[in-house]
Design a protein around this motif. Structure first.
Motif, PDB file in Angstrom:
ATOM      1  N   GLY A 158       5.231   4.583   5.612  1.00 56.97           N
ATOM      2  CA  GLY A 158       5.553   3.307   4.999  1.00 56.97           C
ATOM      3  C   GLY A 158       6.970   2.853   5.273  1.00 56.97           C
ATOM      4  N   SER A 159       7.853   3.794   5.632  1.00 57.18           N
ATOM      5  CA  SER A 159       9.244   3.438   5.898  1.00 57.18           C
ATOM      6  C   SER A 159       9.407   2.629   7.177  1.00 57.18           C
ATOM      7  CB  SER A 159      10.105   4.709   5.961  1.00 57.18           C
ATOM      8  OG  SER A 159      10.170   5.324   4.688  1.00 57.18           O
ATOM      9  N   THR A 160       8.358   2.523   7.970  1.00 60.84           N
ATOM     10  CA  THR A 160       8.390   1.592   9.102  1.00 60.84           C
ATOM     11  C   THR A 160       8.412   0.154   8.612  1.00 60.84           C
ATOM     12  OG1 THR A 160       5.969   1.521   9.240  1.00 60.84           O
ATOM     13  CG2 THR A 160       7.104   3.205  10.565  1.00 60.84           C
ATOM     14  N   MET A 161       7.877  -0.081   7.406  1.00 59.31           N
ATOM     15  CA  MET A 161       7.744  -1.415   6.815  1.00 59.31           C
ATOM     16  C   MET A 161       7.061  -2.386   7.773  1.00 59.31           C
ATOM     17  SD  MET A 161      10.923  -2.323   4.330  1.00 59.31           S
ATOM     18  CE  MET A 161      11.161  -1.417   2.809  1.00 59.31           C
ATOM     19  N   ALA A 162       6.194  -1.860   8.600  1.00 57.04           N
ATOM     20  CA  ALA A 162       5.461  -2.698   9.548  1.00 57.04           C
ATOM     21  C   ALA A 162       4.153  -2.014   9.907  1.00 57.04           C
ATOM     22  CB  ALA A 162       6.286  -2.954  10.808  1.00 57.04           C
ATOM     23  N   ALA A 163       3.066  -2.791   9.888  1.00 53.92           N
ATOM     24  CA  ALA A 163       1.755  -2.246  10.241  1.00 53.92           C
ATOM     25  C   ALA A 163       1.359  -2.609  11.665  1.00 53.92           C
ATOM     26  CB  ALA A 163       0.694  -2.762   9.270  1.00 53.92           C
ATOM     27  N   ASN A 164       2.036  -3.584  12.250  1.00 52.99           N
ATOM     28  CA  ASN A 164       1.675  -3.965  13.620  1.00 52.99           C
ATOM     29  C   ASN A 164       2.184  -2.930  14.603  1.00 52.99           C
ATOM     30  OD1 ASN A 164       4.373  -5.067  14.981  1.00 52.99           O
ATOM     31  ND2 ASN A 164       4.371  -5.713  12.844  1.00 52.99           N
ATOM     32  N   GLY A 165       1.527  -2.830  15.720  1.00 52.75           N
ATOM     33  CA  GLY A 165       1.911  -1.843  16.719  1.00 52.75           C
ATOM     34  C   GLY A 165       1.304  -0.483  16.420  1.00 52.75           C
ATOM     35  N   ALA A 194      10.555  -8.924  -2.607  1.00 47.60           N
ATOM     36  CA  ALA A 194       9.894  -8.260  -3.732  1.00 47.60           C
ATOM     37  C   ALA A 194       9.198  -6.984  -3.279  1.00 47.60           C
ATOM     38  CB  ALA A 194       8.889  -9.209  -4.380  1.00 47.60           C
ATOM     39  N   ALA A 195       8.564  -7.035  -2.111  1.00 47.41           N
ATOM     40  CA  ALA A 195       7.903  -5.849  -1.572  1.00 47.41           C
ATOM     41  C   ALA A 195       8.927  -4.780  -1.198  1.00 47.41           C
ATOM     42  CB  ALA A 195       7.059  -6.220  -0.349  1.00 47.41           C
ATOM     43  N   LYS A 196      10.046  -5.207  -0.646  1.00 49.97           N
ATOM     44  CA  LYS A 196      11.100  -4.254  -0.291  1.00 49.97           C
ATOM     45  C   LYS A 196      11.633  -3.550  -1.531  1.00 49.97           C
ATOM     46  CE  LYS A 196      12.595  -7.010   3.700  1.00 49.97           C
ATOM     47  NZ  LYS A 196      13.651  -7.895   4.234  1.00 49.97           N
ATOM     48  N   PHE A 197      11.841  -4.324  -2.603  1.00 53.65           N
ATOM     49  CA  PHE A 197      12.324  -3.713  -3.841  1.00 53.65           C
ATOM     50  C   PHE A 197      11.326  -2.698  -4.380  1.00 53.65           C
ATOM     51  CE2 PHE A 197      12.056  -3.527  -8.463  1.00 53.65           C
ATOM     52  CZ  PHE A 197      13.309  -3.007  -8.754  1.00 53.65           C
ATOM     53  N   LEU A 198      10.062  -3.071  -4.439  1.00 56.01           N
ATOM     54  CA  LEU A 198       9.051  -2.162  -4.966  1.00 56.01           C
ATOM     55  C   LEU A 198       9.004  -0.875  -4.158  1.00 56.01           C
ATOM     56  CD1 LEU A 198       6.160  -4.660  -5.761  1.00 56.01           C
ATOM     57  CD2 LEU A 198       7.519  -3.368  -7.415  1.00 56.01           C
ATOM     58  N   PHE A 199       9.106  -1.001  -2.842  1.00 57.11           N
ATOM     59  CA  PHE A 199       9.066   0.184  -1.988  1.00 57.11           C
ATOM     60  C   PHE A 199      10.284   1.069  -2.234  1.00 57.11           C
ATOM     61  CE2 PHE A 199       9.579   2.334   2.213  1.00 57.11           C
ATOM     62  CZ  PHE A 199       8.404   3.060   2.172  1.00 57.11           C
ATOM     63  N   GLN A 200      11.442   0.460  -2.428  1.00 55.79           N
ATOM     64  CA  GLN A 200      12.657   1.249  -2.621  1.00 55.79           C
ATOM     65  C   GLN A 200      12.759   1.854  -4.020  1.00 55.79           C
ATOM     66  OE1 GLN A 200      14.674   2.221  -0.327  1.00 55.79           O
ATOM     67  NE2 GLN A 200      13.767   0.992   1.295  1.00 55.79           N
ATOM     68  N   VAL A 201      12.202   1.189  -5.027  1.00 55.89           N
ATOM     69  CA  VAL A 201      12.328   1.713  -6.382  1.00 55.89           C
ATOM     70  C   VAL A 201      11.521   3.002  -6.552  1.00 55.89           C
ATOM     71  CG1 VAL A 201      10.410   0.479  -7.511  1.00 55.89           C
ATOM     72  CG2 VAL A 201      12.453   1.044  -8.817  1.00 55.89           C
ATOM     73  N   VAL A 255       0.841  -1.204   0.000  1.00 57.68           N
ATOM     74  CA  VAL A 255       0.000   0.000   0.000  1.00 57.68           C
ATOM     75  C   VAL A 255       0.875   1.252   0.000  1.00 57.68           C
ATOM     76  CG1 VAL A 255      -1.627   1.356   1.381  1.00 57.68           C
ATOM     77  CG2 VAL A 255      -1.997  -1.107   1.086  1.00 57.68           C
ATOM     78  N   ALA A 256       1.932   1.235   0.823  1.00 56.09           N
ATOM     79  CA  ALA A 256       2.844   2.375   0.877  1.00 56.09           C
ATOM     80  C   ALA A 256       3.547   2.565  -0.463  1.00 56.09           C
ATOM     81  CB  ALA A 256       3.868   2.179   1.995  1.00 56.09           C
ATOM     82  N   PHE A 257       3.947   1.468  -1.091  1.00 59.69           N
ATOM     83  CA  PHE A 257       4.541   1.543  -2.438  1.00 59.69           C
ATOM     84  C   PHE A 257       3.581   2.234  -3.401  1.00 59.69           C
ATOM     85  CE2 PHE A 257       3.651  -0.912  -6.363  1.00 59.69           C
ATOM     86  CZ  PHE A 257       4.642  -0.401  -7.186  1.00 59.69           C
ATOM     87  N   ALA A 258       2.316   1.866  -3.350  1.00 61.50           N
ATOM     88  CA  ALA A 258       1.333   2.468  -4.254  1.00 61.50           C
ATOM     89  C   ALA A 258       1.169   3.953  -3.978  1.00 61.50           C
ATOM     90  CB  ALA A 258      -0.010   1.744  -4.119  1.00 61.50           C
ATOM     91  N   LEU A 259       1.187   4.340  -2.705  1.00 61.87           N
ATOM     92  CA  LEU A 259       1.065   5.749  -2.348  1.00 61.87           C
ATOM     93  C   LEU A 259       2.243   6.560  -2.889  1.00 61.87           C
ATOM     94  CD1 LEU A 259      -0.182   5.441   1.348  1.00 61.87           C
ATOM     95  CD2 LEU A 259      -1.465   6.428  -0.556  1.00 61.87           C
ATOM     96  N   VAL A 260       3.440   6.028  -2.717  1.00 57.53           N
ATOM     97  CA  VAL A 260       4.627   6.751  -3.188  1.00 57.53           C
ATOM     98  C   VAL A 260       4.670   6.759  -4.711  1.00 57.53           C
ATOM     99  CG1 VAL A 260       7.147   6.903  -3.093  1.00 57.53           C
ATOM    100  CG2 VAL A 260       5.864   6.148  -1.080  1.00 57.53           C
ATOM    101  N   PHE A 261       4.267   5.661  -5.341  1.00 55.30           N
ATOM    102  CA  PHE A 261       4.199   5.643  -6.804  1.00 55.30           C
ATOM    103  C   PHE A 261       3.239   6.724  -7.311  1.00 55.30           C
ATOM    104  CE2 PHE A 261       1.888   4.223 -10.613  1.00 55.30           C
ATOM    105  CZ  PHE A 261       2.938   4.208 -11.517  1.00 55.30           C
TER     106      PHE A 261
END
Length: 466
Positions: A255-262, A130-137, A42-48
């Motif tokens: 999204g840079s937390t890369m975690a939704a828990n907590g 794969a999710a990490k790559f998408l977020f970083q690209v 979701v964060a990847f989509a927002l940044v895209f």
């Protein structure tokens, strides 16, 4: 509830890449990983989606004759970014290597059994690679998009291909490795949660070099040194662009937390929003006081400057500090824009260096003042700031990071762009600039109804097209 629980194995398998055998039940850990992976996507989509914001902001802030080119280059830019970052950039940024750059992981293959060991610098997150790559690209794509703003309305299309590829293959990744990939600045405890230095200062410094080497747009400065304002053609586009960027920034920072828990990613979203709001108000009052008019364009850039500044510190500072950081960023942006435009005579059409560079510097330094001890302990990066009794240590580390990033990007960008300038050239001709990039580079207009014959003619000569 039972139906939801029954779907859990499928959801967990889909998002984590783990197939559950018959009768095997997903654990709580599996469920957490699945939710975290979903949040990262979701964060990847927002940044895209921020690319749409850049397209509207920059097209609106420039002239009608360049609107199609300005908007369309965001598609080209992200296409180049995705391919080059997959092949080379991701490996140099996060791959195993040395303190200067990663040296392994080329042409990312997430199915490789050893791939997670190669990218150990990202092991702090349990989400799929794969999710990490998408977020970083998409972060790399934003940094390159910043560069284009500084050279708007006068650069050749070839610059997009050549400099864009080199920027994503080497310049951006090396900075990313220093700070995020386990490099030498990371070893010193450099704090940059979501990229005030890595993304924004890097892209802005390249934009500054580009603006300097290209020179000002025709008609920007008079022989007597006076400055002509070249207004953008659509303020509404720019407003919508900033709203989209503000919206996308919640994926950028939270999204840079890369975690939704907590409860931490909502906290990051909170500080982000507070800073942006403060930047909007502070920049408008500042330009009102200086120019006697509450110029909307400065307010828009004030929002972005505040977002840039809080990007480094959003996870390290308290809400009150986020307001201060955002307000100062908005004020600095106005002063910086006027200084570069009227004193240094550097034509930066969208204020790329003031918005992303000066604010990026301030945002990076801000953790050296405001980093709270409990948040520093939670994140495990660096030390508390000066105002919390941490002394000057963290401020010194942050200043070292700023100086190193600026120097490396400035020198490398200058070398690449200068070589392009003396070989293939980086600036379109005077005639092409007068008629606009839409026609001269692409043979069509973003607003064909404004042209003779509805824009249906084919340009045979500059005189005909003009």
């Amino acid at each position: 509830m039972k139906k939801i629980l029954a779907l859990l194995p499928f959801v967990a398998a889909t998002l984590t890449g783990h197939a559950f055998a018959a009768g095997e039940e997903p654990t709580v850990k599996d469920a957490i990983q699945a939710v975290d992976a979903l949040w990262v996507i979701v964060a990847f989509a927002l940044v895209f989606f921020m690319q749409a914001g850049f397209a509207l902001l920059e097209a609106g802030a420039t002239r009608m004759k360049n609107a199609g080119h300005i908007a369309g280059k965001n598609i080209l830019s992200f296409g180049i970014t995705t391919l080059v970052f997959w092949a080379v950039g991701f490996a140099i940024t996060f791959g195993a290597g040395n303190s200067f750059m990663g040296t392994s992981g080329w042409f990312l293959n997430v199915a490789d059994e050893q791939v997670n060991e190669v990218f150990g610098s990202l092991s702090w997150s349990d989400t799929p690679l794969a999710a990490k790559f998408l977020f970083q690209v998409v972060f790399a794509g934003v940094s390159l998009a910043i560069f284009w703003g500084g050279i708007a309305e006068r650069a050749k299309l070839i610059v997009y291909f050549v400099f864009g590829a080199i920027f994503i293959a080497l310049i951006y990744p090396i900075i990313g490795h220093w700070i995020w990939g386990g490099g030498w600045l990371a070893a010193h405890g450099k704090q940059d949660f979501a990229g005030s230095s890595v993304v924004h200062l890097t892209g802005a410094t390249a934009a500054l070099v580009g603006a300097m080497l290209l020179g000002p747009r025709i008609g920007k400065y008079n022989k007597d040194g006076s400055v002509n304002v070249i207004p953008g053609h659509n303020m509404v586009y720019s407003v919508l662009g900033v709203i989209i960027l503000w919206f996308g920034w919640f994926g950028f920072n939270a999204g840079s937390t890369m975690a939704a828990n907590g409860t931490f990613f909502p906290y990051v979203a909170l500080t982000t929003n507070l800073a942006a709001a403060a930047g909007a108000v502070a920049s408008l009052f500042t330009v009102w006081a200086l120019l006697k008019k509450p110029d909307i364009s400065y307010m828009l850039n004030g929002v972005l400057a505040a977002l840039v500044a809080i990007t480094a510190s959003c996870a390290f500072v308290k809400p009150w500090a986020a307001v201060v950081i955002g307000a100062i960023a908005g004020i600095l942006m106005v002063l910086s824009y006027l200084f570069f435009d009227r004193v240094l005579k550097i034509d930066d059409p969208v204020g790329a260096f003031s918005v992303h560079g000066i604010a990026g510097i301030w945002g990076t330094l801000s953790t050296g003042f405001f980093a709270a001890p409990d948040l520093v302990e939670k994140l495990g990066v660096g030390k508390p700031g000066l105002f919390y009794g941490g002394g000057f240590h963290q401020l010194g580390v942050q200043a070292l990071g700023v100086a190193s990033v600026f120097a490396f990007v400035f020198i490398t960008s200058y070398i690449v762009l200068y070589l392009l300038k003396v070989t293939v050239g980086i600036r379109i001709s005077r005639e092409e600039e007068i008629i606009g990039l839409d026609i001269s580079e692409h043979g069509t207009s973003g607003y064909p109804e404004q042209l003779p014959n509805g824009g249906t003619y084919v340009k045979n000569s500059v005189a005909e097209a003009h």
